[in-house]
Scaffold this active site. Sequence first.
Site, PDB file in Angstrom:
ATOM      1  N   LYS A  89       2.108 -31.927   0.242  1.00 60.55           N
ATOM      2  CA  LYS A  89       1.479 -31.162   1.335  1.00 60.55           C
ATOM      3  C   LYS A  89       2.364 -30.641   2.212  1.00 60.55           C
ATOM      4  CE  LYS A  89      -3.187 -32.091   0.281  1.00 60.55           C
ATOM      5  NZ  LYS A  89      -3.261 -33.201  -0.556  1.00 60.55           N
ATOM      6  N   GLU A 111      -9.316 -28.002   8.015  1.00 64.92           N
ATOM      7  CA  GLU A 111     -10.243 -28.695   7.499  1.00 64.92           C
ATOM      8  C   GLU A 111      -9.691 -29.806   6.577  1.00 64.92           C
ATOM      9  OE1 GLU A 111     -10.556 -25.572   5.809  1.00 64.92           O
ATOM     10  OE2 GLU A 111      -9.535 -26.515   4.396  1.00 64.92           O
ATOM     11  N   SER A 377       2.938 -36.031  -7.590  1.00 69.71           N
ATOM     12  CA  SER A 377       2.819 -35.316  -5.970  1.00 69.71           C
ATOM     13  C   SER A 377       2.561 -35.997  -5.015  1.00 69.71           C
ATOM     14  CB  SER A 377       1.499 -34.587  -6.710  1.00 69.71           C
ATOM     15  OG  SER A 377       0.385 -35.410  -6.783  1.00 69.71           O
TER      16      SER A 377
END
Length: 401
Positions: A89, A111, A377
């Site tokens: 991310k 969010e 990930s």
Amino acid sequence: MKYCVNEKGYFGEFGGAFIPEMLYPNIKELQDNYLGIIEDPEFRKEFYYLLRHYAGRPSPLYFAGRLSDYYGTRIFLKREDLNHTGAHKINNTIGQILIARRLGKSRIIAETGAGQHGVATATVCALMGLKCIVYMGRLDVERQAPNVLRMKMLGAEVIPVESGNMTLKDATNEAIRDWINNPSDTYYLIGSVVGPHPYPDLVMRLQSVISEEMKKQLLEQTGSENPDCIIACVGGGSNAAGSFYHYLDDPDVRLIAVEAAGKGINTGETAATIAAGLPGIIHGSKTMLMQNNDGQITEPYSVSAGLDYPGIGPLFAWLNQTGRVQFEHATDDEALQAAFRLMRLEGIIPALEPAHALAVLEKIKFPPNNRVVVILSGRGDKDMSAYIKYAGHTLIPEKIS
Ligand SMILES: *Cc1c(COP(=O)(O)O)cnc(C)c1O
């Protein structure tokens, strides 16, 4: 490129920008500027500098010998778990914070559901000295206390959302409301390949550093840029999109996306959008989503908070329809099994999300000579409580040790 967004912001019939009229100027500003910014050499210099020296890229591509022996094929792990903040991310939030600054924005909103995107956003806001406001459903605030604390320590303001089911989609609505009220100084930092055009394309391009690196690493380690197969988990689809990006137009590379089946795709407790969803509009774009007969979005379920999303990026709705990407799903139990296997065989504790990608190795038999890349990930620190809950349970198979 065949599988790219068209000038109207669509991937086939999916995508677009279904937004309140008051947001048109903001979205238009981003649509008109994002490509110019991310292709600008100055931007690229700074982006790659931060990816390297702040996030720790390139992430290793590791040949997992014991896992390969176990499954009888050649398995490589793309180690996004080793990035700063523990997942892929950060690639996206670094890129978007640089774009926000270019656009002269001083206030960042986001969010978050599980809090991982909120933490990655709070991190880059601290790095750039920008104000950060994170909307989070009140239920999620309670369930994800450590991430709420992390965001606050990093200087973000976390606003609990009391409307609806008090989870991710309600937080999204609140973020959009904020953006409408603060159009000039605020940048909306979306965490996956979802949302109105241009976000899906923008986030995919920022995450495409994953497949860019893979090409070089595979060439160096195997003599060919191409693997036979890439397996990635999908929540919204950003780690998968970034890992597939430079291979989309090469039909020789098999691409497998893995959804979280939760307790099973027919149990009503699932997050497998492609398997259990229908076309509809969510978060400003047309895509597949999980809904009831009245078209109301249904609450997704997965043991993995990062895959617990009722939609999927519009690109993936299209890649499924065209057959370019093969969709698979794994249940909670299958993902946990696969996670424990990786721990015992390779000494790596994965996040629960990529454990779903690993679970596919149990279901699909690859030929011995195949080079299979599994996208790891994120790392498992954040999932300790789930692992503890299942540890001691029959899910840790003795025979693995
Ligand atoms: C958020 C998250 C995901 C799911 O998001 P995508 O946009 O589908 O990549 C997957 N893995 C980890 C570790 C995450 O934190």
